[in-house]
Motif scaffolding. Structure first.
Motif, PDB file in Angstrom:
ATOM      1  N   TYR A  63     -48.918  33.634  -3.428  1.00  0.00           N
ATOM      2  CA  TYR A  63     -49.652  32.574  -4.139  1.00  0.00           C
ATOM      3  C   TYR A  63     -49.814  32.903  -5.618  1.00  0.00           C
ATOM      4  O   TYR A  63     -49.917  32.000  -6.447  1.00  0.00           O
ATOM      5  CB  TYR A  63     -51.030  32.361  -3.501  1.00  0.00           C
ATOM      6  CG  TYR A  63     -51.017  31.488  -2.266  1.00  0.00           C
ATOM      7  CD1 TYR A  63     -50.321  31.871  -1.128  1.00  0.00           C
ATOM      8  CD2 TYR A  63     -51.701  30.281  -2.234  1.00  0.00           C
ATOM      9  CE1 TYR A  63     -50.309  31.080   0.009  1.00  0.00           C
ATOM     10  CE2 TYR A  63     -51.700  29.474  -1.100  1.00  0.00           C
ATOM     11  CZ  TYR A  63     -51.006  29.880   0.016  1.00  0.00           C
ATOM     12  OH  TYR A  63     -50.996  29.086   1.138  1.00  0.00           O
ATOM     13  N   PHE A  64     -49.854  34.185  -5.935  1.00  0.00           N
ATOM     14  CA  PHE A  64     -50.035  34.581  -7.339  1.00  0.00           C
ATOM     15  C   PHE A  64     -48.806  34.289  -8.197  1.00  0.00           C
ATOM     16  O   PHE A  64     -48.887  34.299  -9.426  1.00  0.00           O
ATOM     17  CB  PHE A  64     -50.386  36.068  -7.432  1.00  0.00           C
ATOM     18  CG  PHE A  64     -51.731  36.391  -6.873  1.00  0.00           C
ATOM     19  CD1 PHE A  64     -52.714  35.421  -6.756  1.00  0.00           C
ATOM     20  CD2 PHE A  64     -52.035  37.675  -6.459  1.00  0.00           C
ATOM     21  CE1 PHE A  64     -53.972  35.712  -6.235  1.00  0.00           C
ATOM     22  CE2 PHE A  64     -53.283  37.987  -5.939  1.00  0.00           C
ATOM     23  CZ  PHE A  64     -54.248  37.006  -5.830  1.00  0.00           C
TER      24      PHE A  64
ATOM     25  N   LEU B 174     -47.355  31.498  -8.282  1.00  0.00           N
ATOM     26  CA  LEU B 174     -47.438  30.110  -8.749  1.00  0.00           C
ATOM     27  C   LEU B 174     -48.226  30.018 -10.041  1.00  0.00           C
ATOM     28  O   LEU B 174     -49.295  30.605 -10.159  1.00  0.00           O
ATOM     29  CB  LEU B 174     -48.158  29.245  -7.708  1.00  0.00           C
ATOM     30  CG  LEU B 174     -47.440  28.924  -6.414  1.00  0.00           C
ATOM     31  CD1 LEU B 174     -48.430  28.261  -5.464  1.00  0.00           C
ATOM     32  CD2 LEU B 174     -46.255  28.007  -6.657  1.00  0.00           C
ATOM     33  N   PRO B 175     -47.727  29.261 -11.006  1.00  0.00           N
ATOM     34  CA  PRO B 175     -48.581  28.972 -12.162  1.00  0.00           C
ATOM     35  C   PRO B 175     -49.674  27.996 -11.701  1.00  0.00           C
ATOM     36  O   PRO B 175     -49.611  27.468 -10.601  1.00  0.00           O
ATOM     37  CB  PRO B 175     -47.617  28.292 -13.133  1.00  0.00           C
ATOM     38  CG  PRO B 175     -46.530  27.720 -12.283  1.00  0.00           C
ATOM     39  CD  PRO B 175     -46.449  28.568 -11.043  1.00  0.00           C
ATOM     40  N   GLY B 176     -50.672  27.770 -12.504  1.00  0.00           N
ATOM     41  CA  GLY B 176     -51.727  26.823 -12.125  1.00  0.00           C
ATOM     42  C   GLY B 176     -51.153  25.443 -11.887  1.00  0.00           C
ATOM     43  O   GLY B 176     -50.000  25.171 -12.200  1.00  0.00           O
TER      44      GLY B 176
ATOM     45  N   ASP C  73     -42.988  24.737  -4.686  1.00  0.00           N
ATOM     46  CA  ASP C  73     -44.264  25.445  -4.538  1.00  0.00           C
ATOM     47  C   ASP C  73     -44.457  25.987  -3.123  1.00  0.00           C
ATOM     48  O   ASP C  73     -44.937  27.104  -2.930  1.00  0.00           O
ATOM     49  CB  ASP C  73     -45.435  24.520  -4.884  1.00  0.00           C
ATOM     50  CG  ASP C  73     -45.516  24.217  -6.382  1.00  0.00           C
ATOM     51  OD1 ASP C  73     -44.690  24.769  -7.142  1.00  0.00           O
ATOM     52  OD2 ASP C  73     -46.384  23.422  -6.785  1.00  0.00           O
TER      53      ASP C  73
ATOM     54  N   LEU D 219     -57.269  30.282  -3.040  1.00  0.00           N
ATOM     55  CA  LEU D 219     -56.016  30.310  -2.283  1.00  0.00           C
ATOM     56  C   LEU D 219     -55.974  29.162  -1.275  1.00  0.00           C
ATOM     57  O   LEU D 219     -54.970  28.475  -1.132  1.00  0.00           O
ATOM     58  CB  LEU D 219     -55.845  31.647  -1.544  1.00  0.00           C
ATOM     59  CG  LEU D 219     -55.067  32.731  -2.289  1.00  0.00           C
ATOM     60  CD1 LEU D 219     -55.898  33.293  -3.433  1.00  0.00           C
ATOM     61  CD2 LEU D 219     -54.631  33.826  -1.348  1.00  0.00           C
TER      62      LEU D 219
ATOM     63  N   ARG E 184     -55.442  25.933  -3.017  1.00  0.00           N
ATOM     64  CA  ARG E 184     -54.050  25.743  -3.394  1.00  0.00           C
ATOM     65  C   ARG E 184     -53.208  25.332  -2.184  1.00  0.00           C
ATOM     66  O   ARG E 184     -52.378  24.427  -2.261  1.00  0.00           O
ATOM     67  CB  ARG E 184     -53.489  27.034  -4.018  1.00  0.00           C
ATOM     68  CG  ARG E 184     -52.097  26.878  -4.589  1.00  0.00           C
ATOM     69  CD  ARG E 184     -52.121  25.953  -5.800  1.00  0.00           C
ATOM     70  NE  ARG E 184     -50.802  25.460  -6.136  1.00  0.00           N
ATOM     71  CZ  ARG E 184     -50.203  25.639  -7.315  1.00  0.00           C
ATOM     72  NH1 ARG E 184     -50.823  26.263  -8.284  1.00  0.00           N
ATOM     73  NH2 ARG E 184     -48.997  25.142  -7.542  1.00  0.00           N
TER      74      ARG E 184
ATOM     75  N   THR F 173     -51.532  21.601  -1.872  1.00  0.00           N
ATOM     76  CA  THR F 173     -50.074  21.594  -1.992  1.00  0.00           C
ATOM     77  C   THR F 173     -49.402  21.090  -0.713  1.00  0.00           C
ATOM     78  O   THR F 173     -48.402  20.388  -0.765  1.00  0.00           O
ATOM     79  CB  THR F 173     -49.543  23.011  -2.323  1.00  0.00           C
ATOM     80  OG1 THR F 173     -50.167  23.470  -3.522  1.00  0.00           O
ATOM     81  CG2 THR F 173     -48.037  23.008  -2.517  1.00  0.00           C
TER      82      THR F 173
END
Lengths: 408, 408
Positions: free
Chosen positions: A8-9, A11-13, A137, B282, B285, B289
């Motif tokens: 997950y890190f 991914l950009p915002g 994503d 997390l 997100r 998504t």
């Protein structure tokens, strides 16, 4: 010691729409009287078809009586909806899709995001660039990519440039790929692939044992008779392609949530020992284990659009949006812009003038014309230098926006 | 060359309910006149609360007018529902839950199945045995387990036996675990954990940096005042626990689909470099998504149960089921069976008589009494020798079934 999924890190915002909102807010604060027109977000504005409203009100009433109450339904969807989908979207067009190949869901965003779960983690993903961000994503989150590079690309992903230079028809990849995401009609470019172009991809997938993940969420907006509505119009696609469809844009279901995915029993992939397995049972297992069916009420609302009256109402709404698309596209062209899309899709993709970046043009349009659109760079590196306008606004706003653009 | 996710092959078939259906069908064919009573599947039978029906009819009507139409909503849920949830289920009980800690979904099966995606793949999973199969199956699919052994257990998973011998209060694990699934009130045993027992788990999680995944789908059925309704009633739980709740059994939403998950911003887990990260962003997100929000209409139906009138209707339905539970439990006891649960949950868990296996008792009950229940072995190895009956049937059927059992 619980550890997190560190993918997950990578991914950009959720940068794009948040940054759009931030800039609009900042402009509003200094220009409180500005009449800002929003042609940015891809959400519908016309109400639901009357047939769907009536069907859902009726279904809600059924749920209030013991005799007609419905508890858990089939996770894959009710037969009344699956049969209507097959008859209307496939059988009438001479295509074979069987009832146990259709999986009704709460929308094709979920399905497009979840489908990768049934594939091995070391498959190579190919996506067109630019494109709807969910495909990429969700593969990043699953660990199917490396890190994001300074060029805006994730390591290990094969990007398929789709620009004016190649007529928005990406070339076949030069290195092997396993899972190919195609979005047609495309979000954001509003362009489509011809029958010959689609056949090229089906042929590639067949020869290379790849699987095509075909997002046809905007199929209902296709106006030109030659453009395929379904990938299954291409010979051999039933062996290599999974198709995603949605009621969101077709019938205004963005806030009502219904879509479906077709997984032909003939689509296969391999296990590491070389054995070949159909994907349909895997998706069925995923769908029935991690999902519990779409609300009965919503499925009744969706099925209603397949009546004659429903089809008439859906056609009217789509015609309204596509007239907006025509107004924008022709207005842009008259104003000297180069614009694509807007014929078979509710999106118009324009080349930014004078070598502006996408975000420079965003600021220009906001500040000079008080129009909000979406910077193309937000959809992938090849979107840089482009800009998306949508046809989902009201007619009056759309006409006003175009008049402002034409004023020069 | 596309490869499949071979973890799916580790799963046995969806054996339990399919086998139940097969045996019932076979019996029906040879005994067409049999009056078979089904107390097997955990689905509700009473209609939706009238307030929910009315709210959904009203919301559907809103969707038919441009002024009140709703497109994409917030993926996390509408404020009107989130605030009602917090006020009713947490604030009134003196518990702190903030609006951005609640994620509305299409049901807690989805959330219980999806939550593992935000964790590292090499975390060790602990589950009570027996238990609702979704926790385990989704971890198997993700690759967080080894193969299924001849003892019915997946390698790499820590099973926490929960049987009459330990009062259905599993002991702490002897080897380290990272993700602990607790279902309370428990499906299938119908038992609950006391405040002290829950505190033991919270304490373990705090000391061992584990995360508790607390499924409280049946919380509304708790009748005894001392039993915690939420894990957040336990001091320190806000640092280590994620809670799942559902409208399915609370308000008959099994076919209407709404649930929610609470992820306090204070729950953290580690990255491999030792840094500590909150899980809330997390999950946000993941949720935004791979999911696009619950239907507006459904959220209106769910919110309606938090009105005074709605609470009255929900209480009446639950009381109806819990009276069924009492009838079954007391009937079984009077007939000489040892029965558990049924006081704070709609499930009754009985010890099979005379050393019968779960499936032997299934056949006995079907053939001798024409009653269908669920073999306990289907919920995990420790369910062997037990059997589940549910309180979700009609009163008349429930009474008839108990009378047949009592006939000896």
């Amino acid at each position: 010691m619980a550890y997190i999924n560190e993918n997950y890190f990578k991914l950009p915002g959720n940068y794009l729409f948040a940054e759009v909102a931030r800039r609009v807010l900042a402009y509003r604060e200094t220009h409180p009287a500005a009449d800002i027109i929003r042609l940015g977000i891809g959400d519908v504005t016309l109400p639901l078809p009357a047939v769907s409203v009536e069907a859902m009100r009726q279904a809600a009433a059924e749920m209030g009586h013991r005799e007609t109450f419905r508890g858990y339904g089939p996770e894959q969807g009710y037969d009344f909806l699956i049969n209507a989908i097959i008859n209307h979207n496939y059988k009438r067009r001479g295509l074979t899709v069987e009832a146990d190949e259709v999986f009704v869901s709460d929308g094709s965003k979920s399905d497009c995001g979840n489908i990768q779960e049934i594939f091995a983690i070391d498959n190579v993903v190919a996506i067109t660039d630019p494109v709807y961000p969910v495909y990429l994503d969700t593969n990043v989150m699953a660990g199917r990519t490396g890190a994001l590079g300074p060029d805006g690309r994730f390591a290990g992903v094969v990007y398929l440039p789709s620009t004016a230079e190649n007529g928005f028809a990406p070339s076949l990849p030069e290195t092997p790929v396993d899972m190919i995401y195609l979005c047609c009609p495309n979000n954001p470019t509003g362009t489509t692939l011809s029958r010959a172009e689609l056949a090229k991809w089906v042929d590639y997938a067949r020869k290379n044992d790849a699987v095509i993940l075909f997002d046809a969420a905007y199929a209902a907006y296709i106006t030109e008779p030659d453009v395929p509505r379904s990938i299954y119009e291409i010979d051999g696609a039933r062996d290599v392609a999974i198709e995603f469809r949605s009621f969101s844009k077709t019938a205004g279901f963005t806030g009502t949530r219904c879509g479906y995915t077709v997984v032909p029993k003939t689509v296969t992939a391999k296990a590491k020992d070389g054995s070949r397995h159909p994907l349909n049972p895997l998706w069925n297992r995923r769908h029935s284990t991690k999902f519990n069916g779409t609300a009965y009420i919503v499925q009744r609302g969706a099925a209603a659009i397949y009546t004659d009256e429903g089809q008439e109402q859906v056609r009217e709404n789509i015609a309204y949006y596509m007239e907006n698309a025509r107004i924008i596209r022709e207005g842009l062209t008259a104003a000297g812009y180069t614009a694509y899309g807007g014929v078979n899709a509710p999106y118009i993709w324009l080349k930014t003038p004078d070598g502006m970046t996408s975000w420079e043009f965003f600021d220009h349009l906001l500040q000079e014309k008080n129009i909000v659109g979406t910077p193309g760079a937000g959809f992938g590196p090849c979107g840089e230098g482009y800009f998306r306008l949508t046809a989902f606004g009201g007619r009056e706003d759309t006409e006003k926006a175009v008049a402002r653009i034409k004023e020069g």
